[in-house]
Design an enzyme around this catalytic site. Structure first.
Site, PDB file in Angstrom:
ATOM      1  N   SER A   1      -7.437  12.400   4.084  1.00 42.10           N
ATOM      2  CA  SER A   1      -7.418  12.408   2.539  1.00 42.10           C
ATOM      3  C   SER A   1      -8.011  13.429   1.684  1.00 42.10           C
ATOM      4  CB  SER A   1      -8.099  10.840   1.980  1.00 42.10           C
ATOM      5  OG  SER A   1      -8.313  11.015   0.825  1.00 42.10           O
TER       6      SER A   1
ATOM      7  N   LYS B   1     -13.388   9.205   6.438  1.00 47.71           N
ATOM      8  CA  LYS B   1     -12.147  10.200   6.870  1.00 47.71           C
ATOM      9  C   LYS B   1     -12.950  11.515   7.327  1.00 47.71           C
ATOM     10  CE  LYS B   1      -8.920   7.618   5.609  1.00 47.71           C
ATOM     11  NZ  LYS B   1      -7.953   7.252   6.740  1.00 47.71           N
TER      12      LYS B   1
ATOM     13  N   GLY C   1       1.995  -1.237   6.582  1.00 50.04           N
ATOM     14  CA  GLY C   1       1.207  -0.928   5.005  1.00 50.04           C
ATOM     15  C   GLY C   1       1.993  -0.063   4.407  1.00 50.04           C
TER      16      GLY C   1
ATOM     17  N   TYR D   1     -15.807   5.183   2.039  1.00 44.62           N
ATOM     18  CA  TYR D   1     -14.228   5.253   2.392  1.00 44.62           C
ATOM     19  C   TYR D   1     -13.952   6.964   2.616  1.00 44.62           C
ATOM     20  CZ  TYR D   1      -9.270   6.270   2.262  1.00 44.62           C
ATOM     21  OH  TYR D   1      -8.204   6.784   2.201  1.00 44.62           O
TER      22      TYR D   1
ATOM     23  N   ASN E   1      -2.545  -5.371  11.743  1.00 39.59           N
ATOM     24  CA  ASN E   1      -3.401  -6.632  11.858  1.00 39.59           C
ATOM     25  C   ASN E   1      -3.508  -7.248  10.519  1.00 39.59           C
ATOM     26  OD1 ASN E   1      -4.972  -5.295   9.824  1.00 39.59           O
ATOM     27  ND2 ASN E   1      -7.020  -5.855  11.082  1.00 39.59           N
TER      28      ASN E   1
ATOM     29  N   ILE F   1       1.912   3.539   3.181  1.00 41.88           N
ATOM     30  CA  ILE F   1       2.590   4.635   3.657  1.00 41.88           C
ATOM     31  C   ILE F   1       3.286   4.508   5.021  1.00 41.88           C
ATOM     32  CG2 ILE F   1       2.088   6.987   3.973  1.00 41.88           C
ATOM     33  CD1 ILE F   1      -0.546   6.678   2.232  1.00 41.88           C
TER      34      ILE F   1
HETATM   35  N1  LIG Z   1      -2.752   5.309  -0.374  1.00 39.52           N
HETATM   36  C1  LIG Z   1      -3.668   6.367  -0.642  1.00 39.52           C
HETATM   37  O1  LIG Z   1      -3.707   6.572  -1.730  1.00 39.52           O
HETATM   38  C2  LIG Z   1      -4.148   7.115   0.438  1.00 39.52           C
HETATM   39  C3  LIG Z   1      -4.791   8.546   0.217  1.00 39.52           C
HETATM   40  C4  LIG Z   1      -5.240   9.272   1.103  1.00 39.52           C
HETATM   41  C5  LIG Z   1      -5.382   8.702   2.510  1.00 39.52           C
HETATM   42  N2  LIG Z   1      -4.601   7.293   2.635  1.00 39.52           N
HETATM   43  C6  LIG Z   1      -4.961   6.972   4.026  1.00 39.52           C
HETATM   44  O2  LIG Z   1      -3.489   6.694   4.552  1.00 39.52           O
HETATM   45  C7  LIG Z   1      -3.451   5.547   5.579  1.00 39.52           C
HETATM   46  C8  LIG Z   1      -2.469   4.426   4.998  1.00 39.52           C
HETATM   47  O3  LIG Z   1      -2.747   4.151   3.771  1.00 39.52           O
HETATM   48  P1  LIG Z   1      -1.913   3.130   2.765  1.00 39.52           P
HETATM   49  O4  LIG Z   1      -2.133   3.457   1.234  1.00 39.52           O
HETATM   50  O5  LIG Z   1      -0.495   3.021   3.486  1.00 39.52           O
HETATM   51  O6  LIG Z   1      -2.648   1.756   2.992  1.00 39.52           O
HETATM   52  P2  LIG Z   1      -2.304   0.368   3.420  1.00 39.52           P
HETATM   53  O7  LIG Z   1      -3.504  -0.481   3.362  1.00 39.52           O
HETATM   54  O8  LIG Z   1      -1.280  -0.153   2.769  1.00 39.52           O
HETATM   55  O9  LIG Z   1      -2.004   0.565   5.154  1.00 39.52           O
HETATM   56  C9  LIG Z   1      -3.094   0.535   5.931  1.00 39.52           C
HETATM   57  C10 LIG Z   1      -2.652  -0.442   7.040  1.00 39.52           C
HETATM   58  O10 LIG Z   1      -3.435  -0.499   8.020  1.00 39.52           O
HETATM   59  C11 LIG Z   1      -3.731  -1.904   8.376  1.00 39.52           C
HETATM   60  N3  LIG Z   1      -5.053  -2.003   9.148  1.00 39.52           N
HETATM   61  C12 LIG Z   1      -6.017  -1.944   8.465  1.00 39.52           C
HETATM   62  N4  LIG Z   1      -7.158  -2.095   9.472  1.00 39.52           N
HETATM   63  C13 LIG Z   1      -6.478  -2.225  10.840  1.00 39.52           C
HETATM   64  C14 LIG Z   1      -6.870  -2.480  12.097  1.00 39.52           C
HETATM   65  N5  LIG Z   1      -8.224  -2.506  12.248  1.00 39.52           N
HETATM   66  N6  LIG Z   1      -6.031  -2.605  12.970  1.00 39.52           N
HETATM   67  C15 LIG Z   1      -4.833  -2.717  12.723  1.00 39.52           C
HETATM   68  N7  LIG Z   1      -4.068  -2.501  11.431  1.00 39.52           N
HETATM   69  C16 LIG Z   1      -5.059  -2.148  10.502  1.00 39.52           C
HETATM   70  C17 LIG Z   1      -3.519  -2.748   7.003  1.00 39.52           C
HETATM   71  O11 LIG Z   1      -3.352  -4.122   7.324  1.00 39.52           O
HETATM   72  C18 LIG Z   1      -2.590  -1.955   6.396  1.00 39.52           C
HETATM   73  O12 LIG Z   1      -1.063  -2.490   6.577  1.00 39.52           O
HETATM   74  C19 LIG Z   1      -4.829   4.979   5.456  1.00 39.52           C
HETATM   75  O13 LIG Z   1      -5.550   5.459   6.543  1.00 39.52           O
HETATM   76  C20 LIG Z   1      -5.361   5.693   4.180  1.00 39.52           C
HETATM   77  O14 LIG Z   1      -6.847   5.786   4.196  1.00 39.52           O
HETATM   78  C21 LIG Z   1      -4.470   6.678   1.919  1.00 39.52           C
END
Ligand SMILES: NC(=O)c1ccc[n+]([C@@H]2O[C@H](COP(=O)([O-])OP(=O)(O)OC[C@H]3O[C@@H](n4cnc5c(N)ncnc54)[C@H](O)[C@@H]3O)[C@@H](O)[C@H]2O)c1
Length: 360
Positions: A133, A162, A14, A158, A36, A16
């Site tokens: 978050s 968290k 993903g 969502y 996944n 981050i």
């Molecule tokens: N981007 C933001 O603005 C933000 C802000 C605060 C917190 N977060 C948290 O940071 C984390 C990463 O966020 P991101 O922006 O990289 O999101 P993203 O969707 O790009 O990355 C999350 C990854 O997890 C994978 N995933 C989801 N469910 C899964 C499962 N059951 N098994 C295996 N893989 C799974 C997805 O395919 C994805 O690649 C998340 O937990 C998100 O909630 C993100």
């Protein structure tokens, strides 16, 4: 010297996760990544984002297409690798979707975490960095927000996943002193790796400001919709604490170092710059550094959106020795570089060189 570790990165393909993997490899850690592909490009043959992370660093990543909901599969990965620490990014994160499909979000985010914690415990692995978050704070009672600000008054599903996970981690660490966990509350991650090789390319519909703005600048979308122009802020638009994704990545390496050298049981840190930037200000900077014009369409506020929120990041500075290095200009420049070098995102079908399911 920080101790080097084998780190399991969930959600590693993903946005981050893939940037964090680069920093982990550059710091000398071994990475086993799983995803996944619920919201990332990739398939049985691996992840183009992680292949590029290998190219940037010249190091190998072991990758498994795996779901944290599949406990048996996660168990096998722990049987195969001696994991020292887990960085748990894997989650669904779309606020709108979470309101329409709450069970999907509770299942994926809560059950995924439960499975992971149980497998970790069964393998004597007690160190975790969790992606939380700033949404756990709800509407701020004061600014900038410190980690002691009340949590729980959240307006979307969502954010509640968290919050519930943080509460679960509190109970777990209180019950069993072996756990050593850091929950990082991210503010608003934007930008991309300065090489332009990796960036944000979700497979689900997205509404995040910067990717949307870039699509408008590329002519792929006609106009940037701005939700609310009558907020009680200097220019009427919402204010957020935007943080470069590489600063966020380095926050995870710093958290890992703290866990290596200290037994803290459970601590929470804000990861933000400490500065609020309005939507209008961000658009102005983006237009300036990219030499483009972004047409705006102002519409009603969205239900549950917050007026202004920015972090007090003093605790992370004092205890993790971490500070942000990138400016708002660099956030925009780096995102634009990624977007113009990859107007269609990652190649949707590509052979990867990552070690997939343990095999090269
Ligand atoms: N981007 C933001 O603005 C933000 C802000 C605060 C917190 N977060 C948290 O940071 C984390 C990463 O966020 P991101 O922006 O990289 O999101 P993203 O969707 O790009 O990355 C999350 C990854 O997890 C994978 N995933 C989801 N469910 C899964 C499962 N059951 N098994 C295996 N893989 C799974 C997805 O395919 C994805 O690649 C998340 O937990 C998100 O909630 C993100």
């Amino acid at each position: 010297m920080p101790k080097l570790k084998t780190v399991l990165v969930t959600g590693g393909a993903g946005y981050i996760g893939s940037h964090c993997v680069v920093d982990l490899l550059q710091a000398g850690h071994e990475v086993v990544a799983i995803d996944n592909f619920a919201n990332a490009v990739g398939d049985e043959e691996g992840s183009p984002a992680l292949r590029r992370a290998e190219t940037i660093t010249g190091k190998n990543i072991t990758f498994y297409k795996a779901d944290v909901l599949d406990k048996a599969q996660i168990m096998k990965i722990f049987d195969r690798h001696s994991i020292d620490c887990v960085i748990h990014f894997a989650a669904l994160k779309a606020v709108g979707e979470s309101m329409q499909q709450p069970l999907l979000y509770y299942q994926n985010n809560l059950l995924g975490m439960l499975n992971l914690l149980e497998v970790m415990r069964s393998h004597n692995c007690y160190q975790m960095v969790f992606s939380s978050s700033c949404t756990v704070y709800g509407e701020p009672e004061y600014l900038p927000i410190t980690e002691t600000h009340p949590t729980g008054k959240i307006t979307n599903v969502y954010g509640r996943t968290k919050y519930f996970i943080e509460e679960m981690l509190k109970d777990l660490s209180a019950a069993d002193e072996k756990w050593n966990i850091i929950s990082l509350r991210y503010f608003n991650p934007v930008g991309a790796h300065p090489s332009g090789m990796i960036g944000e390319d979700p497979t689900k519909e997205f509404t995040n400001l910067m990717p949307f703005m870039a699509q408008v600048a590329l002519g792929k979308k006609p106009v940037l919709t701005v939700f609310g122009s009558d907020y009680n802020t200097p220019d009427g638009t919402g204010v957020r604490d935007y943080i470069h994704v590489m600063d966020l990545a380095s926050g995870h390496v710093a958290a890992l170092n703290l866990l290596s050298n200290n037994h803290i049981r459970l601590k929470v840190y804000n990861l933000g710059t400490g500065k609020g930037v309005s939507v209008k200000e961000l658009v102005n900077v983006f237009e300036k550094v990219t030499n483009t014009k972004i047409p705006l369409k102002y519409v009603e506020r969205r239900l549950g959106d917050i007026t202004a929120m920015w972090a007090d990041a003093t605790l992370a500075k004092e205890e993790l020795g971490w500070t942000t290095r990138y400016s708002v200009e660099e956030m925009c420049t780096d995102f634009w570089r990624w977007q113009t070098m990859n107007p269609d995102g990652y190649p949707k079908k590509s052979k990867t060189s990552v070690i997939v399911n343990g095999k090269s």
